[in-house]
Structure formats: structure tokens, C-alpha cells
Design an enzyme around this catalytic site. Structure first.
Site, PDB file in Angstrom:
ATOM      1  N   SER A   1       0.854  -1.183   0.000  1.00  0.00           N
ATOM      2  CA  SER A   1       0.000   0.000   0.000  1.00  0.00           C
ATOM      3  C   SER A   1       0.890   1.234   0.000  1.00  0.00           C
ATOM      4  CB  SER A   1      -0.911   0.023   1.235  1.00  0.00           C
ATOM      5  OG  SER A   1      -0.155   0.041   2.423  1.00  0.00           O
ATOM      6  N   LYS A   2       0.299   2.390  -0.322  1.00  0.00           N
ATOM      7  CA  LYS A   2       1.109   3.598  -0.492  1.00  0.00           C
ATOM      8  C   LYS A   2       1.707   4.066   0.835  1.00  0.00           C
ATOM      9  CE  LYS A   2       2.894   6.359  -3.368  1.00  0.00           C
ATOM     10  NZ  LYS A   2       3.853   5.798  -4.309  1.00  0.00           N
ATOM     11  N   VAL A   3       0.953   3.966   1.909  1.00  0.00           N
ATOM     12  CA  VAL A   3       1.461   4.324   3.236  1.00  0.00           C
ATOM     13  C   VAL A   3       1.625   3.036   4.021  1.00  0.00           C
ATOM     14  CG1 VAL A   3       1.064   5.616   5.367  1.00  0.00           C
ATOM     15  CG2 VAL A   3       0.299   6.556   3.176  1.00  0.00           C
TER      16      VAL A   3
END
Length: 347
Positions: free
Chosen positions: A341-343
């Protein structure tokens, strides 16, 4: 949407991002650097995860070589998991993160500030928790990043950190970096050349990447990009470390990519390249034309006249393209690596 379209679009944005940072971001970075220089930090600690950790390693080379500052890469768990309370008086603590949202970076930066450290966040989000936790902030101005593999934020972080270090020593790094956007455009325009090179790795079961000096963070970042997009196990080593044992696994089957900077780092790597050739390695070189011509294959970089400390911003570009093309050749989508995931919510 076609596979890899987002990553391709964001790689293509990099010349514009570099220009924006030089034209709009440089004055603010110089201001932050001057304020921190007035505080005369004795040493520097750098914090990051993943791609941003590789950018932090690049900054470590800059700070140690250009400023003579002792530096270290932090272990965040010492404060987040073990609740250690170090004395960081007169220490500059730099946290690097694209999103600025990872809880462990925020917590460790807040802890460093409580411990007396001079805290600086380098992010792509001025409104992020990390930016708020630090005393100072630098925005890398890369714009929204939608593809999971970080590309434009990485090169923006490198340039922002270079400008910051130059500012610490009272210099104007923007003048030396003016040529980078145009050279980046030139490299990215050679996409077909990289696509042909990618054919060597379609069925690779393992890869080794190596470099010395300023190129070592590039080797680590390229290995990360290859692993997170194509799922090929890619091992990155300093050329010196490669000779201390891992060289034994190199043969004429496992590909080796060497990043050769045009400067002292490249000179230090040449004995390693000789050893790799002696072992019959399938050696691909990213670097000066003469080094590429002496290898099995490679990608010649237009680095003549570019200071060695700025070359990593160019070196990573063909390797980003390579990760993209290898992934597509293997029938996968580089925009959406599995399980990521991006974060990243590390604590």
C-alpha cells in the site's frame, strides 16, 4: 487501464519535478538550511523506510563527504519499541518520507524532538503528520503519486537533500543542478533501449546489483524497485561487501547490474568489475560509455561534466524503466504490486 500506465506517467514527470524543485523549492530549502546551520549541529541521524531510506543513505554520503559531519542511519525501534531515551542535544535528525504518514517515523521524530534534537522532515506532503512533528520541513514538490512504486518522489528527495546539504555549507546547489532536468529527459527518451535490455531478465530467478560510493544507494533502490514490481529476488551490495563472501554466488547464469559513477566511486568499483568478469558473470553496466562497452551489455549515461554527487539522480532513471519493462515482460502490473500500500503502517 493498461498495466504500468501510472508508473510510466510518473517516471515521465521527473524532468518537470526536478525543474519545479530547482525553480520553486530551492529558495525555501536554502532558508531552512541556513537556519539549521546557525544551530551548528555536531552530527546527523537519518531516518527512513524503503525508498526513502535509500534517499537517506544518499544524504549520508553527501553529509560525510561534503561537510565532514559524522552521520548514522537510525533504528527507529530503539525509541518506538524499546522506549530508549537518547540525548540528542545538538544533533540534527532528518526523517525522509514520501507520504509523511508512517507511524514509526512520526513517533521517532517526535521522540527526537523531545530529546533535544534539531528535527527536519523531508516529505512530499506539507500537511502530513511527519511534517507537523518536526521543527523544520522541506517539501519535495513532486505532486500526487498514484502508482505504488515510488519514482518521481525518489529523485525529488535526492535533489532536495542535495540542495539542503549545499545550503548547509553556504553554497548554491541549484546552479550545479541546472542541467539535470534536460539530461533526465534525454535518458527517459531512450525507453526502447531499456526495453531491449529488459529481455535479458524476463526469466531471471535472482539478480545482484552493486556499486560503490554515491552509486550504492542507487543499487539499493534499483533492487527494491525490481523486487516490488517484478518479484525477482534482487540483492544489493556495496562492491567492497560483495567481495567479502557474496561473490561466491555469482556465476554465468545470475545477472549482475553494476552502477558505475563517473568519479571516485567508479574508480573504487573497477577491481570488483574485474573480479566479476573473471567469474564469467552476465555483467550489465549502468554508467559511462567506456565502462558499458567493456561489459556484456549496459546503458551509457550522459554524465560528462555532472558532479559525481549529482549522478545518482540520473543513474536511477534507466533502472526505474528497467523494473517497469521487466515486470510487463513477465505478465505483471507494476502499478499495483501485490501486498503493498502507499502508506506503510510500521510502528
Amino acid at each position: 487501464m493498461a498495466a504500468g500506465r501510472l508508473m510510466a506517467a510518473e517516471m515521465a514527470e521527473q524532468p518537470a519535478v526536478l525543474r519545479r524543485l530547482l525553480e520553486e523549492g530551492a529558495p525555501r530549502i536554502r532558508e531552512v538550511a541556513a537556519r539549521i546551520a546557525d544551530r551548528a549541529p555536531r552530527f546527523v541521524l537519518l531516518t527512513g523506510r524503503g525508498t526513502s531510506d535509500n534517499a537517506a543513505l544518499y544524504a549520508k554520503y553527501l553529509l560525510e563527504i561534503l561537510l565532514g559531519k559524522p552521520c548514522g542511519l537510525t533504528s527507529m525501534s530503539t525509541t518506538t519499541a524499546y522506549a530508549a531515551r537518547p540525548d540528542l542535544t545538538d544533533c540534527l535528525v532528518i526523517a525522509v518520507s514520501q507520504s509523511g504518514g508512517s507511524p514509526d517515523l512520526v513517533a521517532s521524530t517526535a521522540a527526537a524532538r523531545r530529546a533535544g534534537g534539531i528535527t527536519l522532515a523531508v516529505t512530499n506532503n506539507a500537511d502530513s503528520p511527519l511534517a507537523r512533528a518536526a521543527e523544520f520541513h522541506i517539501d519535495v514538490l513532486a505532486g500526487p503519486e498514484r502508482a505504488l512504486p515510488a519514482t518521481k518522489t525518489y529523485t525529488a528527495e535526492l535533489l532536495a537533500l542535495y540542495l539542503f546539504v549545499e545550503g548547509l555549507r553556504g553554497g548554491d546547489g541549484a546552479a550545479s543542478a541546472r542541467q539535470l532536468p534536460g539530461l533526465a529527459e534525454e535518458i527517459l527518451a531512450r525507453h526502447e533501449e531499456v526495453r531491449r535490455l529488459a529481455g535479458r531478465y524476463r526469466f531471471a530467478e535472482r539478480m545482484v546489483l552493486t556499486s560503490r560510493g554515491y552509486g550504492y544507494p542507487t543499487a539499493k533502490e534499483a533492487a527494491l524497485k525490481l523486487m516490488e514490481t517484478s518479484y525477482i529476488p534482487a540483492l544489493s551490495y556495496s562492491g567492497a561487501d560483495l567481495l567479502h563472501g557474496p561473490l561466491a554466488m555469482v556465476d554465468n547464469v545470475s545477472p549482475v547490474i553494476a552502477i558505475v559513477t563517473d568519479g571516485r566511486g567508479g574508480q573504487a568499483l573497477r577491481p570488483v568489475l574485474d573480479r566479476l568478469r573473471d567469474r564469467g558473470a552476465d555483467l550489465v553496466v549502468i554508467g559511462p560509455k567506456a565502462e558499458v562497452e567493456a561489459a556484456s551489455a549496459g546503458f551509457a549515461l550522459p554524465t560528462e561534466g555532472v558532479p559525481e554527487e549529482l549522478q545518482p539522480i540520473l543513474e536511477i532513471l534507466p533502472l526505474q524503466l528497467l523494473a517497469h519493462e521487466v515486470t510487463l515482460a513477465r505478465g505483471q502490473d507494476p502499478d499495483a504490486p501485490r501486498a503493498l500500500s502507499k502508506v506503510t503502517e510500521t510502528r
